[in-house]
Design a protein around this motif. Structure first.
Motif, PDB file in Angstrom:
ATOM      1  N   ASP A 169      14.752  -6.537   4.151  1.00 17.01           N
ATOM      2  CA  ASP A 169      16.020  -6.004   3.675  1.00 17.01           C
ATOM      3  C   ASP A 169      16.207  -4.579   4.455  1.00 17.01           C
ATOM      4  OD1 ASP A 169      18.123  -4.649   2.191  1.00 17.01           O
ATOM      5  OD2 ASP A 169      17.346  -4.804   0.204  1.00 17.01           O
ATOM      6  N   GLY A 170      17.256  -4.385   5.369  1.00 20.50           N
ATOM      7  CA  GLY A 170      17.278  -3.315   5.975  1.00 20.50           C
ATOM      8  C   GLY A 170      17.669  -2.138   5.445  1.00 20.50           C
ATOM      9  N   SER A 171      18.144  -2.303   4.176  1.00 20.81           N
ATOM     10  CA  SER A 171      18.506  -1.218   3.385  1.00 20.81           C
ATOM     11  C   SER A 171      17.287  -0.227   2.879  1.00 20.81           C
ATOM     12  CB  SER A 171      19.437  -1.546   2.165  1.00 20.81           C
ATOM     13  OG  SER A 171      18.546  -2.147   1.182  1.00 20.81           O
ATOM     14  N   THR A 172      16.161  -0.929   2.940  1.00 19.26           N
ATOM     15  CA  THR A 172      14.933  -0.130   2.465  1.00 19.26           C
ATOM     16  C   THR A 172      14.410   0.987   3.616  1.00 19.26           C
ATOM     17  OG1 THR A 172      13.546  -1.891   3.520  1.00 19.26           O
ATOM     18  CG2 THR A 172      14.082  -2.191   1.077  1.00 19.26           C
ATOM     19  N   TYR A 173      15.001   0.789   4.338  1.00 16.92           N
ATOM     20  CA  TYR A 173      14.648   1.901   5.775  1.00 16.92           C
ATOM     21  C   TYR A 173      15.230   3.256   5.394  1.00 16.92           C
ATOM     22  CZ  TYR A 173      12.708  -1.376   8.795  1.00 16.92           C
ATOM     23  OH  TYR A 173      11.812  -2.224   9.414  1.00 16.92           O
ATOM     24  N   ASP A 174      15.753   3.398   4.101  1.00 13.09           N
ATOM     25  CA  ASP A 174      16.324   4.775   3.892  1.00 13.09           C
ATOM     26  C   ASP A 174      15.331   5.654   3.083  1.00 13.09           C
ATOM     27  OD1 ASP A 174      15.817   3.380   1.311  1.00 13.09           O
ATOM     28  OD2 ASP A 174      18.141   3.402   0.691  1.00 13.09           O
ATOM     29  N   ALA A 175      14.188   5.343   2.925  1.00 16.07           N
ATOM     30  CA  ALA A 175      13.078   6.020   2.423  1.00 16.07           C
ATOM     31  C   ALA A 175      13.011   6.030   1.018  1.00 16.07           C
ATOM     32  CB  ALA A 175      12.921   7.196   3.003  1.00 16.07           C
ATOM     33  N   ARG A 176      13.662   4.907   0.284  1.00 16.21           N
ATOM     34  CA  ARG A 176      13.844   5.100  -1.183  1.00 16.21           C
ATOM     35  C   ARG A 176      12.508   5.229  -1.850  1.00 16.21           C
ATOM     36  NH1 ARG A 176      16.874  -0.609  -1.732  1.00 16.21           N
ATOM     37  NH2 ARG A 176      17.854   0.372  -0.025  1.00 16.21           N
ATOM     38  N   HIS A 177      11.341   4.833  -1.250  1.00 18.35           N
ATOM     39  CA  HIS A 177       9.967   4.836  -1.882  1.00 18.35           C
ATOM     40  C   HIS A 177       9.871   6.302  -2.151  1.00 18.35           C
ATOM     41  CE1 HIS A 177       9.043   5.444   2.221  1.00 18.35           C
ATOM     42  NE2 HIS A 177       7.874   5.986   1.819  1.00 18.35           N
ATOM     43  N   GLU A 178      10.225   7.382  -1.190  1.00 17.08           N
ATOM     44  CA  GLU A 178      10.109   8.744  -1.210  1.00 17.08           C
ATOM     45  C   GLU A 178      10.665   9.322  -2.463  1.00 17.08           C
ATOM     46  OE1 GLU A 178       8.726  12.588  -0.147  1.00 17.08           O
ATOM     47  OE2 GLU A 178       7.632  10.546   0.101  1.00 17.08           O
ATOM     48  N   LYS A 179      11.910   8.846  -2.645  1.00 17.41           N
ATOM     49  CA  LYS A 179      12.723   9.228  -3.741  1.00 17.41           C
ATOM     50  C   LYS A 179      12.160   8.942  -5.113  1.00 17.41           C
ATOM     51  CE  LYS A 179      16.758   9.043  -0.949  1.00 17.41           C
ATOM     52  NZ  LYS A 179      16.207   8.195   0.495  1.00 17.41           N
ATOM     53  N   MET A 180      11.128   8.032  -4.990  1.00 20.91           N
ATOM     54  CA  MET A 180      10.591   7.795  -6.397  1.00 20.91           C
ATOM     55  C   MET A 180       9.127   8.192  -6.352  1.00 20.91           C
ATOM     56  SD  MET A 180      11.890   3.826  -6.724  1.00 20.91           S
ATOM     57  CE  MET A 180      13.412   3.377  -5.731  1.00 20.91           C
ATOM     58  N   ASN A 181       8.497   8.499  -7.555  1.00 16.36           N
ATOM     59  CA  ASN A 181       7.014   8.677  -7.431  1.00 16.36           C
ATOM     60  C   ASN A 181       6.341   7.425  -7.568  1.00 16.36           C
ATOM     61  OD1 ASN A 181       7.033   7.734 -10.357  1.00 16.36           O
ATOM     62  ND2 ASN A 181       7.550   9.984 -11.346  1.00 16.36           N
ATOM     63  N   LEU A 215       0.863  -1.333  -0.109  1.00 18.57           N
ATOM     64  CA  LEU A 215       0.089  -0.082  -0.059  1.00 18.57           C
ATOM     65  C   LEU A 215       0.744   1.322   0.055  1.00 18.57           C
ATOM     66  CD1 LEU A 215      -2.543  -0.983   2.746  1.00 18.57           C
ATOM     67  CD2 LEU A 215      -3.232  -0.502   0.464  1.00 18.57           C
ATOM     68  N   ARG A 216       0.486   2.244  -0.720  1.00 16.65           N
ATOM     69  CA  ARG A 216       1.123   3.528  -0.519  1.00 16.65           C
ATOM     70  C   ARG A 216       0.332   4.671  -0.526  1.00 16.65           C
ATOM     71  NH1 ARG A 216       6.169   5.727  -3.802  1.00 16.65           N
ATOM     72  NH2 ARG A 216       5.977   7.927  -3.934  1.00 16.65           N
ATOM     73  N   LEU A 217       0.733   5.356   0.747  1.00 18.12           N
ATOM     74  CA  LEU A 217      -0.343   6.430   1.121  1.00 18.12           C
ATOM     75  C   LEU A 217       0.452   7.927   0.931  1.00 18.12           C
ATOM     76  CD1 LEU A 217      -2.729   7.349   2.852  1.00 18.12           C
ATOM     77  CD2 LEU A 217      -1.061   7.255   4.672  1.00 18.12           C
ATOM     78  N   SER A 229       5.380  10.459   1.224  1.00 22.23           N
ATOM     79  CA  SER A 229       4.504   9.219   0.928  1.00 22.23           C
ATOM     80  C   SER A 229       5.072   8.236   2.110  1.00 22.23           C
ATOM     81  CB  SER A 229       4.802   8.767  -0.293  1.00 22.23           C
ATOM     82  OG  SER A 229       6.245   8.408  -0.668  1.00 22.23           O
ATOM     83  N   PHE A 230       4.022   7.393   2.265  1.00 18.43           N
ATOM     84  CA  PHE A 230       4.304   6.245   3.239  1.00 18.43           C
ATOM     85  C   PHE A 230       3.884   4.863   2.649  1.00 18.43           C
ATOM     86  CE2 PHE A 230       3.154   9.835   5.580  1.00 18.43           C
ATOM     87  CZ  PHE A 230       3.641   9.975   6.774  1.00 18.43           C
ATOM     88  N   VAL A 231       4.764   3.853   2.717  1.00 15.07           N
ATOM     89  CA  VAL A 231       4.429   2.489   2.181  1.00 15.07           C
ATOM     90  C   VAL A 231       4.326   1.422   3.227  1.00 15.07           C
ATOM     91  CG1 VAL A 231       5.331   2.977  -0.138  1.00 15.07           C
ATOM     92  CG2 VAL A 231       6.915   2.225   1.540  1.00 15.07           C
TER      93      VAL A 231
END
Length: 472
Positions: free
Chosen positions: A446-458, A371-373, A433-435
């Motif tokens: 994967d601990g590296s995903t805590y870097d908020a990479r989703h926010e760096k992408m639309n 989910l993406r908010l 954005s929150f996922v």
């Protein structure tokens, strides 16, 4: 037909058995503790009611136990006597066993299901021989040989059995009896009736309730397992009990299918990854019962809160990633006092103004679904120092929707300030954005995903990013 014989008493001899003490009494027979040179501590079941039907049923019970011989999961018959002409009371001897309630009194839910799994395997063997017990209930299960066993085959039915049940008579225990056994037991198929009674008996032990429930099982009613097993994953058992207690016997699973589904539940509850995958899949089925779409969107605030609360119902189900890094488990979502805002409870209170919640699925494996908010860009309140580009502000909410500097709430005790009831500390997000992923998802693992990479992408870029990983 009403032949009267002298009642047994302590010290009486039945064959080579000596009666020691009376230990139980049923509708038609009595059970005594007895001793024998080879079995110093055994039990003897003695027929008390010598009328035609009880007499015939006792004969059939002995015959069934002879057929079953040493089948595991059956309290065996050690010796018997069935005199001709009713000149004496028929009886049979068996090992002295423990009542099922006593045997299972310290068992946890998984151990109970494990015992019923073994019972189901025994019942599978019986049903393969077309033998129906027809009286499955807690009182007819005994602990013997370190396991739960079937006993009391007084209502047994098998292919070459001479019919005994009269038309329009019911057969079985009232609280576990299948509906067809209430209506017309003589013509009913005992095998699906056994499945019905087996399921209701399992429910009795899992819930600790002394009596079964009426009618089919309904998971969302007061009899639902979640009311009695709040910490356990119950969905697989809920569906099984629903299927087993269908009014139409044709709709019930066979006992071998019941065994497989009990095995499945035990496997799920012992494997967090598997359980979590099932929980996330069930979440999507609640949202989309007909067909899981590739994508769905919600813009209504109430709908967004409702969907997020479906995720939040199971604490281990989800993990929420923040737009500025890190993540927490979502415990609850609510409509916030500030107009257009919602609040997310994640160990602390997060406020944001949502514009859209999206569900994305790649079709083949729910562990990749998410989910993406999206949070609307809002102005800061001015009660906390912020700069352009900041994601959040820390605030004290003194009254619903009324904010102040975070120190007001944080240092209320040190400053000896009495605040209005309901005052709290909050984090108000200004954008981002929150996922949300299942806890066991590869993304969360994967601990590296805590870097908020989703926010760096639309939205589209992140979906393509996740799709590439899912297809691998």
């Amino acid at each position: 037909m009403g032949t009267k014989l002298k009642a047994p008493k302590v010290g009486d001899k039945l064959g080579n058995w000596t009666l020691v003490e009376a230990i139980d009494s049923g509708g038609n027979a009595d059970v005594w503790r007895a001793s024998h040179s080879d079995y110093p501590n055994a039990a003897i079941k003695i027929l008390r009611d010598l009328r035609e039907e009880p007499y015939a049923r006792f004969r059939n019970e002995i015959s069934a136990l002879q057929k079953l011989e040493d089948l595991k999961g059956i309290v065996p018959m050690l010796d018997f006597c069935f005199p001709d002409g009713k000149i004496a009371r028929p009886w049979y001897a068996m090992p002295l066993a423990t009542g099922s309630t006593e045997f299972l009194k310290k068992a946890d839910k998984r151990s109970i299901v494990s015992e019923f799994l073994r019972l189901g395997e025994t019942l599978t063997t019986l049903h393969a021989k077309k033998i129906a017990h027809r009286d499955i209930k807690p009182q007819n299960l005994l602990g013997w040989d370190d396991r739960l066993c079937f006993s009391d085959f007084g209502l047994v039915k098998y292919p070459d059995l001479t019919p005994i049940t009269k038309p329009r008579r019911d057969v079985g225990a009232k609280f576990t009896m299948a509906p067809e056994m209430r209506r017309e037991a003589a013509g009913a198929d005992g095998l699906p009736a056994d499945v019905f009674s087996f399921a209701k008996t399992l429910w009795i032990f899992l819930t600790g309730e002394p009596l079964g429930f009426d009618g089919p099982y309904v998971a969302l009613s007061r009899v639902g397992l979640k009311n009695f097993m709040p910490e356990e994953y119950t969905t697989t058992l809920d569906v099984l009990l629903t299927d087993c207690t269908q009014h139409d016997p044709v709709e019930r699973p066979s006992i071998d299918q019941v065994v497989k589904r009990l095995q499945e539940w035990l496997k799920i509850v012992d494997d967090f990854q598997l359980r979590n995958a099932n929980e996330w899949s069930e979440f999507s089925k609640k949202l989309f019962p007909q067909q899981n779409p590739a994508q769905a969107n919600w813009t209504d605030v109430a709908a967004i809160v409702s969907v997020l609360n479906e995720v939040a119902k199971v604490p281990s189900l989800n993990h929420m990633f923040f737009p500025d890094g890190g993540g927490m488990t979502l415990g609850e979502a609510r409509i916030a006092p500030e107009i257009g805002f919602i609040e997310l409870h994640v160990g602390f209170v997060v406020l944001l103004k949502p514009t859209k919640l999206s569900y994305v699925s790649f079709g083949h494996d729910p562990k990749w679904d998410y989910l993406r908010l999206e949070a609307e860009l809002v102005k800061p309140t001015g009660h906390f120092s912020t700069q352009d580009g900041d994601y959040r502000e820390y605030l004290s909410e003194l009254l619903p929707g009324q904010y102040d500097n975070p120190d007001v709430y944080e240092f209320r005790h040190e400053n000896e300030v009495i605040l209005p009831a309901g005052s709290r500390s909050i984090v108000r997000y200004l954008r981002g954005s929150f996922v949300f992923f299942s806890t066991s998802s590869p993304y969360n693992q994967d601990g590296s995903t805590y870097d908020a990479r989703h926010e760096k992408m639309n939205e589209t870029e992140f979906e393509e990013y996740m799709g590439r990983h899912a297809r691998r």
